[in-house]
Design a protein around this motif. Structure first.
Motif, PDB file in Angstrom:
ATOM      1  N   VAL A  76       0.846  -1.215   0.000  1.00 29.63           N
ATOM      2  CA  VAL A  76       0.000   0.000   0.000  1.00 29.63           C
ATOM      3  C   VAL A  76       0.865   1.243   0.000  1.00 29.63           C
ATOM      4  O   VAL A  76       0.557   2.233  -0.688  1.00 29.63           O
ATOM      5  CB  VAL A  76      -0.939  -0.032   1.230  1.00 29.63           C
ATOM      6  CG1 VAL A  76      -1.607   1.334   1.437  1.00 29.63           C
ATOM      7  CG2 VAL A  76      -2.004  -1.095   1.051  1.00 29.63           C
ATOM      8  N   ASN A  77       1.950   1.225   0.780  1.00 29.58           N
ATOM      9  CA  ASN A  77       2.851   2.386   0.782  1.00 29.58           C
ATOM     10  C   ASN A  77       3.446   2.619  -0.605  1.00 29.58           C
ATOM     11  O   ASN A  77       3.595   3.770  -1.055  1.00 29.58           O
ATOM     12  CB  ASN A  77       3.961   2.174   1.806  1.00 29.58           C
ATOM     13  CG  ASN A  77       3.487   2.408   3.237  1.00 29.58           C
ATOM     14  OD1 ASN A  77       2.606   3.247   3.462  1.00 29.58           O
ATOM     15  ND2 ASN A  77       4.062   1.685   4.190  1.00 29.58           N
ATOM     16  N   ALA A  78       3.758   1.520  -1.292  1.00 27.51           N
ATOM     17  CA  ALA A  78       4.301   1.663  -2.646  1.00 27.51           C
ATOM     18  C   ALA A  78       3.240   2.225  -3.590  1.00 27.51           C
ATOM     19  O   ALA A  78       3.519   3.118  -4.421  1.00 27.51           O
ATOM     20  CB  ALA A  78       4.797   0.304  -3.142  1.00 27.51           C
ATOM     21  N   ASP A  79       2.010   1.716  -3.454  1.00 25.51           N
ATOM     22  CA  ASP A  79       0.915   2.243  -4.299  1.00 25.51           C
ATOM     23  C   ASP A  79       0.625   3.699  -3.983  1.00 25.51           C
ATOM     24  O   ASP A  79       0.330   4.512  -4.888  1.00 25.51           O
ATOM     25  CB  ASP A  79      -0.352   1.410  -4.084  1.00 25.51           C
ATOM     26  CG  ASP A  79      -0.219  -0.009  -4.611  1.00 25.51           C
ATOM     27  OD1 ASP A  79       0.678  -0.238  -5.457  1.00 25.51           O
ATOM     28  OD2 ASP A  79      -0.992  -0.899  -4.182  1.00 25.51           O
ATOM     29  N   LEU A  80       0.693   4.071  -2.686  1.00 27.44           N
ATOM     30  CA  LEU A  80       0.426   5.452  -2.301  1.00 27.44           C
ATOM     31  C   LEU A  80       1.462   6.390  -2.902  1.00 27.44           C
ATOM     32  O   LEU A  80       1.136   7.482  -3.395  1.00 27.44           O
ATOM     33  CB  LEU A  80       0.412   5.549  -0.764  1.00 27.44           C
ATOM     34  CG  LEU A  80       0.182   6.949  -0.182  1.00 27.44           C
ATOM     35  CD1 LEU A  80      -1.159   7.530  -0.658  1.00 27.44           C
ATOM     36  CD2 LEU A  80       0.217   6.902   1.349  1.00 27.44           C
ATOM     37  N   ASN A  81       2.715   5.993  -2.875  1.00 28.73           N
ATOM     38  CA  ASN A  81       3.766   6.823  -3.484  1.00 28.73           C
ATOM     39  C   ASN A  81       3.541   6.982  -4.977  1.00 28.73           C
ATOM     40  O   ASN A  81       3.759   8.072  -5.551  1.00 28.73           O
ATOM     41  CB  ASN A  81       5.131   6.199  -3.218  1.00 28.73           C
ATOM     42  CG  ASN A  81       5.533   6.299  -1.744  1.00 28.73           C
ATOM     43  OD1 ASN A  81       5.138   7.248  -1.064  1.00 28.73           O
ATOM     44  ND2 ASN A  81       6.312   5.321  -1.270  1.00 28.73           N
ATOM     45  N   ALA A  82       3.091   5.898  -5.622  1.00 24.38           N
ATOM     46  CA  ALA A  82       2.824   5.978  -7.062  1.00 24.38           C
ATOM     47  C   ALA A  82       1.642   6.903  -7.348  1.00 24.38           C
ATOM     48  O   ALA A  82       1.650   7.673  -8.325  1.00 24.38           O
ATOM     49  CB  ALA A  82       2.551   4.570  -7.600  1.00 24.38           C
ATOM     50  N   ALA A  83       0.591   6.816  -6.481  1.00 21.32           N
ATOM     51  CA  ALA A  83      -0.587   7.671  -6.679  1.00 21.32           C
ATOM     52  C   ALA A  83      -0.223   9.136  -6.488  1.00 21.32           C
ATOM     53  O   ALA A  83      -0.699  10.018  -7.234  1.00 21.32           O
ATOM     54  CB  ALA A  83      -1.699   7.250  -5.715  1.00 21.32           C
ATOM     55  N   GLN A  88      -2.913  11.253  -8.548  1.00 25.23           N
ATOM     56  CA  GLN A  88      -4.229  10.630  -8.365  1.00 25.23           C
ATOM     57  C   GLN A  88      -4.637  10.804  -6.904  1.00 25.23           C
ATOM     58  O   GLN A  88      -4.481   9.898  -6.062  1.00 25.23           O
ATOM     59  CB  GLN A  88      -4.176   9.158  -8.745  1.00 25.23           C
ATOM     60  CG  GLN A  88      -3.740   8.912 -10.189  1.00 25.23           C
ATOM     61  CD  GLN A  88      -3.712   7.437 -10.552  1.00 25.23           C
ATOM     62  OE1 GLN A  88      -4.689   6.708 -10.289  1.00 25.23           O
ATOM     63  NE2 GLN A  88      -2.605   7.008 -11.149  1.00 25.23           N
ATOM     64  N   ASP A  89      -5.205  11.948  -6.596  1.00 24.29           N
ATOM     65  CA  ASP A  89      -5.537  12.283  -5.208  1.00 24.29           C
ATOM     66  C   ASP A  89      -6.630  11.380  -4.644  1.00 24.29           C
ATOM     67  O   ASP A  89      -6.566  10.986  -3.465  1.00 24.29           O
ATOM     68  CB  ASP A  89      -5.985  13.747  -5.124  1.00 24.29           C
ATOM     69  CG  ASP A  89      -4.844  14.709  -5.444  1.00 24.29           C
ATOM     70  OD1 ASP A  89      -3.666  14.242  -5.421  1.00 24.29           O
ATOM     71  OD2 ASP A  89      -5.102  15.883  -5.689  1.00 24.29           O
ATOM     72  N   ILE A  93      -6.188   9.183  -1.318  1.00 25.98           N
ATOM     73  CA  ILE A  93      -6.982   9.230  -0.082  1.00 25.98           C
ATOM     74  C   ILE A  93      -7.394   7.827   0.343  1.00 25.98           C
ATOM     75  O   ILE A  93      -7.294   7.445   1.520  1.00 25.98           O
ATOM     76  CB  ILE A  93      -8.213  10.127  -0.280  1.00 25.98           C
ATOM     77  CG1 ILE A  93      -7.767  11.596  -0.465  1.00 25.98           C
ATOM     78  CG2 ILE A  93      -9.166   9.996   0.900  1.00 25.98           C
ATOM     79  CD1 ILE A  93      -8.914  12.533  -0.838  1.00 25.98           C
ATOM     80  N   VAL A  94      -7.834   7.033  -0.605  1.00 27.30           N
ATOM     81  CA  VAL A  94      -8.239   5.648  -0.298  1.00 27.30           C
ATOM     82  C   VAL A  94      -7.053   4.846   0.227  1.00 27.30           C
ATOM     83  O   VAL A  94      -7.171   4.090   1.209  1.00 27.30           O
ATOM     84  CB  VAL A  94      -8.844   4.985  -1.549  1.00 27.30           C
ATOM     85  CG1 VAL A  94      -9.103   3.502  -1.279  1.00 27.30           C
ATOM     86  CG2 VAL A  94     -10.119   5.682  -1.979  1.00 27.30           C
ATOM     87  N   LEU A  95      -5.906   4.995  -0.391  1.00 27.03           N
ATOM     88  CA  LEU A  95      -4.718   4.247   0.021  1.00 27.03           C
ATOM     89  C   LEU A  95      -4.233   4.678   1.406  1.00 27.03           C
ATOM     90  O   LEU A  95      -3.749   3.847   2.194  1.00 27.03           O
ATOM     91  CB  LEU A  95      -3.602   4.418  -1.014  1.00 27.03           C
ATOM     92  CG  LEU A  95      -3.854   3.733  -2.365  1.00 27.03           C
ATOM     93  CD1 LEU A  95      -2.776   4.128  -3.372  1.00 27.03           C
ATOM     94  CD2 LEU A  95      -3.882   2.217  -2.188  1.00 27.03           C
ATOM     95  N   ILE A  96      -4.374   6.010   1.698  1.00 22.11           N
ATOM     96  CA  ILE A  96      -3.990   6.489   3.031  1.00 22.11           C
ATOM     97  C   ILE A  96      -4.882   5.860   4.100  1.00 22.11           C
ATOM     98  O   ILE A  96      -4.405   5.436   5.160  1.00 22.11           O
ATOM     99  CB  ILE A  96      -4.050   8.025   3.087  1.00 22.11           C
ATOM    100  CG1 ILE A  96      -2.901   8.625   2.254  1.00 22.11           C
ATOM    101  CG2 ILE A  96      -3.965   8.510   4.540  1.00 22.11           C
ATOM    102  CD1 ILE A  96      -2.970  10.130   2.113  1.00 22.11           C
ATOM    103  N   GLN A  97      -6.173   5.832   3.844  1.00 19.34           N
ATOM    104  CA  GLN A  97      -7.098   5.211   4.788  1.00 19.34           C
ATOM    105  C   GLN A  97      -6.758   3.710   5.011  1.00 19.34           C
ATOM    106  O   GLN A  97      -6.764   3.219   6.141  1.00 19.34           O
ATOM    107  CB  GLN A  97      -8.538   5.365   4.288  1.00 19.34           C
ATOM    108  CG  GLN A  97      -9.026   6.807   4.317  1.00 19.34           C
ATOM    109  CD  GLN A  97     -10.410   6.955   3.705  1.00 19.34           C
ATOM    110  OE1 GLN A  97     -10.899   6.060   2.992  1.00 19.34           O
ATOM    111  NE2 GLN A  97     -11.054   8.101   3.952  1.00 19.34           N
TER     112      GLN A  97
END
Length: 236
Positions: A76-83, A88-89, A93-97
């Motif tokens: 998820v951290n990797a996906d969040l960095n990519a977003a 892709q805000d 937000i979804v990935l942060i949650q």
């Protein structure tokens, strides 16, 4: 109500009789008491072993869940960095949650894992302690039964020695002693009777008189020789 109390007292009385009977049997057969105690501890060991296995299985399950959620958190951290990098805000937000939920879950699982490790270690220690107690009880059984057998053998020998009667031997020696004393008494009595016999006394008197007469004759012969010697001397 009175009948219920009576039945309860009767049940307690019966249980007491059974307990005393079992205690008496165990005293006369200590190997049974030891084996019953060993069997009871082995049964407890089996239950504790099952409980320990369940605790260890729970620890492994928590460890697997923790590893899975940690890997998912990394993803998820990797996906969040990519977003964030792609702007892709909404997805961010979804990935942060999701990340926050995973971090809370990982924290909870860390605590559970720590407790599971402590529980597993305590269960294993208890299991090893019970196993050691069982072995100690087995060793005690062998040692105490050996002492019991040795004591029983000594008691048997002592009872045999105590049961040996020396009355017959003592009576036999008493008879021998009595016979010897009687023989000595008879010999002494014969000597005393012989000394008191009139013929014996007369013979002794005659023997004594003969000795006196011989002494007198000797003195007369000595005087005659002396007189003859003196007479010869005068004639010369």
């Amino acid at each position: 109500m009175a009948e219920i109390n009576f039945m309860g007292r009767l049940s307690n009385l019966w249980a007491g009789f059974v307990s005393l009977w079992i205690t008496d049997v165990e005293k006369r057969h200590p190997e049974i008491a030891y084996q019953n105690a060993i069997d009871s501890m082995i049964a407890k060991y089996g239950k504790l072993k099952s409980a320990t296995a369940a605790i260890m299985r729970r620890r492994e399950e928590i460890s697997a869940r923790l590893d899975s959620e940690r890997r998912e958190l990394e993803s998820v951290n990797a996906d969040l960095n990519a977003a964030l990098a792609s702007g892709q805000d909404d997805l961010g937000i979804v990935l942060i949650q999701k990340r926050n939920a995973l971090e809370a879950s990982v924290k909870t699982l860390d605590q559970e894992m720590e407790q599971a490790r402590a529980d597993a270690q305590e269960a294993k220690d208890s299991l090893m302690q019970v196993k050691g107690e069982i072995q100690k009880l087995k060793d005690e059984k062998d040692r105490m039964l050996a002492q019991m057998q040795s004591a029983q053998a000594r008691l048997k020998i002592q009872n045999q020695l105590d049961g040996l009667s020396v009355d017959a031997e003592v009576r036999a020696l008493d008879n021998v002693r009595e016979h010897i004393r009687n023989t000595v008494a008879e010999a002494k009595m014969g000597s005393e009777l012989r000394d008191s016999d009139l013929d014996v006394k007369l013979a002794r008197l005659r023997q004594s008189s003969g000795a006196i007469t011989a002494r007198q004759q000797l003195e007369e012969m000595k005087r005659a020789r002396l007189a003859q010697s003196e007479s010869t001397g005068k004639s010369m």
